[in-house]
Design an enzyme around this catalytic site. Sequence first.
Site, PDB file in Angstrom:
ATOM      1  N   ARG A 230       7.030 -32.292 -32.280  1.00  0.00           N
ATOM      2  CA  ARG A 230       5.513 -32.213 -31.786  1.00  0.00           C
ATOM      3  C   ARG A 230       4.678 -32.601 -33.027  1.00  0.00           C
ATOM      4  NH1 ARG A 230       7.182 -33.031 -27.503  1.00  0.00           N
ATOM      5  NH2 ARG A 230       6.945 -31.664 -25.684  1.00  0.00           N
ATOM      6  N   GLU A 259      -1.980 -37.678 -30.773  1.00  0.00           N
ATOM      7  CA  GLU A 259      -1.408 -38.583 -30.014  1.00  0.00           C
ATOM      8  C   GLU A 259      -1.711 -38.742 -28.677  1.00  0.00           C
ATOM      9  OE1 GLU A 259       2.930 -37.203 -29.925  1.00  0.00           O
ATOM     10  OE2 GLU A 259       2.565 -37.040 -27.641  1.00  0.00           O
ATOM     11  N   HIS A 291       5.998 -41.459 -29.205  1.00  0.00           N
ATOM     12  CA  HIS A 291       6.914 -40.522 -28.490  1.00  0.00           C
ATOM     13  C   HIS A 291       7.918 -41.034 -27.561  1.00  0.00           C
ATOM     14  CE1 HIS A 291       5.975 -36.087 -27.303  1.00  0.00           C
ATOM     15  NE2 HIS A 291       7.132 -36.507 -26.818  1.00  0.00           N
TER      16      HIS A 291
HETATM   17  P1  NAI Z   1      15.599 -25.799 -28.076  1.00  0.00           P
HETATM   18  O1  NAI Z   1      14.624 -24.575 -27.309  1.00  0.00           O
HETATM   19  O2  NAI Z   1      16.831 -26.007 -27.681  1.00  0.00           O
HETATM   20  O3  NAI Z   1      15.606 -25.322 -29.648  1.00  0.00           O
HETATM   21  C1  NAI Z   1      14.412 -24.972 -30.443  1.00  0.00           C
HETATM   22  C2  NAI Z   1      14.754 -24.211 -31.613  1.00  0.00           C
HETATM   23  O4  NAI Z   1      13.708 -23.994 -32.279  1.00  0.00           O
HETATM   24  C3  NAI Z   1      15.419 -22.741 -31.289  1.00  0.00           C
HETATM   25  O5  NAI Z   1      16.586 -22.656 -32.059  1.00  0.00           O
HETATM   26  C4  NAI Z   1      14.524 -21.764 -31.683  1.00  0.00           C
HETATM   27  O6  NAI Z   1      15.045 -20.578 -31.993  1.00  0.00           O
HETATM   28  C5  NAI Z   1      13.931 -22.571 -32.870  1.00  0.00           C
HETATM   29  N1  NAI Z   1      12.486 -22.254 -33.296  1.00  0.00           N
HETATM   30  C6  NAI Z   1      11.556 -21.543 -32.383  1.00  0.00           C
HETATM   31  N2  NAI Z   1      10.500 -21.101 -33.251  1.00  0.00           N
HETATM   32  C7  NAI Z   1      10.787 -21.432 -34.668  1.00  0.00           C
HETATM   33  C8  NAI Z   1      10.066 -21.293 -35.823  1.00  0.00           C
HETATM   34  N3  NAI Z   1       9.128 -20.494 -35.947  1.00  0.00           N
HETATM   35  N4  NAI Z   1      10.822 -21.630 -36.855  1.00  0.00           N
HETATM   36  C9  NAI Z   1      12.023 -22.368 -36.859  1.00  0.00           C
HETATM   37  N5  NAI Z   1      12.747 -22.409 -35.630  1.00  0.00           N
HETATM   38  C10 NAI Z   1      12.086 -22.122 -34.436  1.00  0.00           C
HETATM   39  O7  NAI Z   1      14.654 -27.062 -27.987  1.00  0.00           O
HETATM   40  P2  NAI Z   1      15.080 -28.604 -28.053  1.00  0.00           P
HETATM   41  O8  NAI Z   1      15.653 -28.964 -26.720  1.00  0.00           O
HETATM   42  O9  NAI Z   1      16.195 -28.531 -29.152  1.00  0.00           O
HETATM   43  O10 NAI Z   1      13.835 -29.425 -28.483  1.00  0.00           O
HETATM   44  C11 NAI Z   1      12.870 -28.948 -29.835  1.00  0.00           C
HETATM   45  C12 NAI Z   1      11.657 -29.718 -29.576  1.00  0.00           C
HETATM   46  O11 NAI Z   1      11.707 -31.080 -29.580  1.00  0.00           O
HETATM   47  C13 NAI Z   1      11.051 -29.439 -28.205  1.00  0.00           C
HETATM   48  O12 NAI Z   1      10.210 -28.291 -28.629  1.00  0.00           O
HETATM   49  C14 NAI Z   1      10.131 -30.534 -28.181  1.00  0.00           C
HETATM   50  O13 NAI Z   1       8.888 -30.291 -28.708  1.00  0.00           O
HETATM   51  C15 NAI Z   1      10.660 -31.615 -28.852  1.00  0.00           C
HETATM   52  N6  NAI Z   1      11.210 -32.683 -27.914  1.00  0.00           N
HETATM   53  C16 NAI Z   1      10.459 -34.148 -28.383  1.00  0.00           C
HETATM   54  C17 NAI Z   1      10.893 -35.085 -27.498  1.00  0.00           C
HETATM   55  C18 NAI Z   1      10.460 -36.409 -27.760  1.00  0.00           C
HETATM   56  O14 NAI Z   1      10.761 -37.460 -26.942  1.00  0.00           O
HETATM   57  N7  NAI Z   1      10.029 -36.749 -28.991  1.00  0.00           N
HETATM   58  C19 NAI Z   1      11.802 -34.831 -26.369  1.00  0.00           C
HETATM   59  C20 NAI Z   1      12.198 -33.506 -26.185  1.00  0.00           C
HETATM   60  C21 NAI Z   1      11.996 -32.494 -26.876  1.00  0.00           C
END
Ligand code: NAI
Length: 327
Positions: A230, A259, A291
């Site tokens: 993000r 964005e 994105h």
């Molecule tokens: P997920 O929920 O599987 O993993 C997120 C990880 O971040 C978890 O392990 C969590 O413990 C950790 N986390 C939470 N707060 C934290 C902090 N303060 N410091 C460090 N780590 C922390 O999510 P996933 O599926 O891996 O997605 C991650 C991010 O990718 C989403 O939140 C979204 O913003 C982004 N995303 C971007 C896309 C794109 O097209 N560019 C598409 C899909 C997701």
Amino acid sequence: MIKIAFFDAKDYEKRAFESRITGEELSLVFFDTRLGPETVPLAMGFDAVCIFVNDVADKTVVEALTRYGVRLIALRCAGYNQVDLQAASGKITVVRVPAYSPHAVAEHAMALLLCSIRRIHKAYNRTKDFNFSLNGLAGFNLYGKTVGIIGMGRIGQAFAEICRGFGMEILAYDKVPSDSGVSFCSLDELFEKSDILSLHCPLTKETYHMIDRESILKMKKGVVLLNTSRGALIHSEALLEGIKERKIGAACLDVYEEESDFFFEDFSGHIMEDDVLARLLSMPNVIVTSHQAFLTEEALDAIAGTTVNNILTFFAGLPVPNEISYS
Ligand code: NAI
């Protein structure tokens, strides 16, 4: 028949959703416009709205939807920072697609990294112009380099697997370290040791501007920064400063703080109003995609499948596992 108002509809999504609707139970009306306080009256007469990352479901919108009798907000994405869950609580159900293809995002992160460090974006333009000179195109090997991954969830782990295949050393930081076979360390140690830093944590109050002036000072000179998560994880002006001071060696951004004003739309031929974005784009060592990391056929199909299933399950009166509740 369940009537769905589908906001911010793009052709590639329409195709994926239309191929998923086989029976008579769902009717989708596609709106090009985004959902927001001005456009919410379009949702009158519908049972549900289907929205994406840059639609807005704030308190005003949620209250209007409730008045119109809309019962469901179906997010066709994983993140839900665009919805006021507190306002929705007890009034309207919110569901999402928690995971559709972590590999799509992780592979895009690696594509950006390789493109940047092997200067593919420059070589592509040169050879199109019959310029076969190699001057200025020297890159560096990934083998043996240290990648620091912030957020070892689904996408972070998929990215770590790819990096392992390249023979890279992997360091990770997560709020909740898991047993994922990589070395976890403090954020400061990660900043200090990483040649490449990749962000895969969600945007929360805690992670907002986690990459700022102070954290950039702790990083290795020449670090390559990847953000496919993000935009607001990075303080954009601080990033620009870091690049100008030659502290940041390269930045690959699939997301940007502001964005929602620009991404997913064609602004070619317009005057770019955002000076920071314009300056970042002018840098030879910055690559921006709008994105797009999620955008694979597999991910679009999975998003459509889960969203349709969420909607049908909700209107059948069954509990939806992908419901998001205010806590
Ligand atoms: P997920 O929920 O599987 O993993 C997120 C990880 O971040 C978890 O392990 C969590 O413990 C950790 N986390 C939470 N707060 C934290 C902090 N303060 N410091 C460090 N780590 C922390 O999510 P996933 O599926 O891996 O997605 C991650 C991010 O990718 C989403 O939140 C979204 O913003 C982004 N995303 C971007 C896309 C794109 O097209 N560019 C598409 C899909 C997701």
